[in-house]
Write an enzyme that holds these catalytic residues in place. Structure first.
Site, PDB file in Angstrom:
ATOM      1  N   SER A  31       0.830  -1.202   0.000  1.00 32.21           N
ATOM      2  CA  SER A  31       0.000   0.000   0.000  1.00 32.21           C
ATOM      3  C   SER A  31       0.871   1.261   0.000  1.00 32.21           C
ATOM      4  CB  SER A  31      -0.952  -0.033   1.194  1.00 32.21           C
ATOM      5  OG  SER A  31      -1.942   0.956   1.070  1.00 32.21           O
ATOM      6  N   ASP A  83      -9.406  -3.024  -6.750  1.00 29.36           N
ATOM      7  CA  ASP A  83      -8.954  -2.467  -5.476  1.00 29.36           C
ATOM      8  C   ASP A  83      -9.837  -1.285  -5.093  1.00 29.36           C
ATOM      9  OD1 ASP A  83      -7.506  -1.101  -3.400  1.00 29.36           O
ATOM     10  OD2 ASP A  83      -5.687  -2.115  -4.037  1.00 29.36           O
ATOM     11  N   HIS A 123      -8.035  -4.941  -1.622  1.00 29.03           N
ATOM     12  CA  HIS A 123      -6.840  -4.212  -1.209  1.00 29.03           C
ATOM     13  C   HIS A 123      -6.043  -5.056  -0.222  1.00 29.03           C
ATOM     14  CE1 HIS A 123      -4.294  -0.740  -0.642  1.00 29.03           C
ATOM     15  NE2 HIS A 123      -4.443  -0.825   0.674  1.00 29.03           N
TER      16      HIS A 123
END
Length: 583
Positions: free
Chosen positions: A235, A361, A390
């Site tokens: 991320s 996502d 995600h």
């Protein structure tokens, strides 16, 4: 016989419709409402269960984007079965939102026990390094702390977590356990102020803060110089990792890396996360996490930023406006997003990098993926799946495993056994920097080849030459650097003058350079090396002069030839006319 239906005179069409609707059983209404609600929910949560059902639960193939001439793909990615297979999400989690929520609230994470190390940065900040060694997983009595760190050769993977994530996050535990289970050591570099560590400086991390990665990597390389270093970013941590790799280029101790679910372009993701209702829920959830992080360090943040604005923030953008932008000294939030986005640094990545993203996502949109930049860089392989959420990518009926762990482990394992690692280790070992200044501010150095050609070269080759000469001649490196720089630069200037001058001046320059080198102390090896190089330069200059002469004659022949012919015609005409007069 016809029967006429007689309705009251006061009856209206709406009254008659209502009377008809009342005749329908209540259960039918409940069934219809349930169907409408389920249809709305199916689309709102982006379920894909029926699509998987019609597909026979075979999953979707992984899409790979890479440069056609990429050695990283041919030598590494092509040998990773997971990258050439299919991904099928857990049937009862057939939604990116369900996968993401299940990962954060449940996760099925393994039970781990870290060994914490406090690392102090140069600015006074404190970073918590949480170690998980292979010996901790297998229960081996031997550990890295008991061995000689200078001779330690077990690979080390540095993990950079996402926004407000730390070593306790479920996906982080899945990752470190997977790597340690296969015999490698893992160190998770928590962001400043996370992992239960207080802030000890006025510097806070953000989506583009790469200074901590630089210092941690340099520290690990110095402490374990023989251990190959790898990196995995997730991320926001993936954005930081890619930005760092792009900033340093080839000047990194990492051998390979993987970036999972990177936001790539923070400005695009900021617009995306506030576009729809479901995305705005994520925006609020992330803002709550950031406000909780700020509350832990209120004493410092209230002094450096707008605390009233922070406490009222309802989105990530609000928090960045009142805190991140102010502390980072950015003019606007958009300026911060543009400056810290890793998409503009992709082209400068110089080590093998595997990037994994899910097209559904809900936080890091596919619109931000730099497809063309990844395809242009021969060091990058981009793997995208149709589903996954995600950082989730749950697979199997029990949802006990994350799919993206397999390609990451396969990529790093194949890379470790490949020639990339050996070449990288040799490169790092031979790279002795002549100066700490940037190479663009330095004068060029000279490389002599066997055919006598002279070319400029950077610090890396020069350092390698110096190191080899010092090793062979037992000469201190500090004394060689200055002498080599002066002699070679002088030699370059002389060579440039020789290209314009005559061959005799080249001999004279060579004699002067050789006599000056002979006068140096303890430079016998360097003198012989430069003598051979000078001979090669002189031979090359003779060839160059003849070549220049040939080119000059060839290019000017149309003018010289016509002038010579005209002059000869005039001479012959005068000779013949004089002979005629004498007759």
């Amino acid at each position: 016989m016809e029967v006429e239906c007689v309705y009251p005179a006061h009856s209206s069409p709406y009254y008659l419709l209502l009377q008809s609707l009342l005749l329908i059983p209540i259960s039918h209404y409940l069934l219809a409402i349930s169907l409408v609600f389920l249809t709305f929910l199916y689309n709102f949560v982006e379920f894909h269960f029926f699509e998987d059902l019609l597909n026979g639960f075979r999953g979707d193939s992984v899409s790979l984007t890479y440069n056609p001439g990429s050695d990283v793909y041919e030598g590494v990615a092509s040998k990773c079965p997971s990258l050439h297979g299919r991904y099928l999400a857990t049937p009862w989690l057939s939604s990116p939102h369900l996968q993401t929520a299940f990962l954060n609230f449940f996760g099925n994470a393994p039970v781990l026990s870290y060994k914490r190390q406090l690392f102090h940065a140069q600015d006074g900040g404190t970073i918590a390094l949480d170690w998980l060694m292979a010996s901790d997983v297998f229960g081996d009595a031997s550990s890295m702390s008991r061995s000689n760190t200078k001779d330690y050769t077990t690979p080390i993977v540095v993990v950079i977590p996402g926004l407000t994530s730390d070593s306790a996050s479920p996906y982080v535990k899945h990752l470190v356990f997977k790597i340690a289970k296969h015999g490698w050591n893992v160190v998770l570099s928590n962001h400043r102020g996370l992992g239960g560590i207080s802030m000890t400086s006025d510097c806070f991390y953000n989506a583009g803060w790469t200074m901590d990665v630089r210092e941690v990597v340099e520290y690990l390389h110095q402490k374990y110089p023989k251990a190959p270093l790898y990196a995995v970013g997730t991320s926001i941590g993936a954005n930081v990792l890619v930005k760092y790799l792009g900033e340093v280029g080839d000047d990194t101790h990492f051998v390979g890396a993987a970036a999972i679910c990177s936001p790539w372009d923070l400005l695009i993701c900021d617009r995306f996360i506030s576009r729809r209702l479901v995305q705005r829920l994520y925006d609020k959830a992330l803002a709550i996490g950031l406000k909780g992080y700020a509350q832990l360090h209120k004493t410092i943040l209230s002094r450096l930023a707008d605390w009233e604005g922070i406490s009222k923030s309802r989105s990530v953008r609000d928090f960045d406006n009142y805190a991140t932008r102010v502390i980072g000294k950015f003019e606007t939030v958009d300026t911060y997003y543009r400056h810290c986005s890793s998409a503009s640094f992709v082209g400068n990545v110089s080590i093998p990098l595997l990037c994994i993203s899910a097209l559904d996502d809900p936080v890091c949109t596919k619109e931000a993926i730099p497809w063309d930049e990844c395809r242009a860089n021969k060091n990058i392989v981009l793997a995208t799946t149709r589903h996954g959420g995600h950082l989730a990518f749950f697979e199997g009926i029990t949802a006990s495993h994350l799919w993206w762990l397999n390609p990451v482990h396969e990529f790093l394992s194949v890379l470790h056994g490949n020639s990339f690692v050996r070449n990288r280790k040799k490169k790092i070992h031979n790279s002795i920097s002549l100066t700490r200044e940037h190479s663009i501010d330095q004068g060029p150095f000279v490389s002599f080849t066997e055919d006598g050609m002279v070319s400029a070269m950077g610090n890396e080759e020069t350092s390698s030459v110096i190191e080899n000469i010092c090793h062979d001649q037992n000469i201190p490196e500090s004394g060689v650097e200055i002498t080599l720089e002066k002699d070679i630069r002088g030699l370059t200037e002389q060579n440039s003058e020789t290209q314009v001058g005559s061959v005799d001046s080249s001999h004279q320059s060579a004699k002067d350079a050789t006599s000056s080198i002979n006068g140096s102390k303890n430079q016998n090896g360097i003198t012989s090396h430069l003598r051979r190089s000078m001979d090669q330069v002189l031979r090359h200059n003779r060839i160059s002069l003849w070549l220049l002469a040939y080119i000059a004659i060839t290019t000017t022949w149309p003018f010289l030839g016509s002038a010579i012919i005209m002059s000869f015609k005039k001479k012959f005409r005068n000779i013949f006319s004089g002979a005629g007069l004498r007759r």
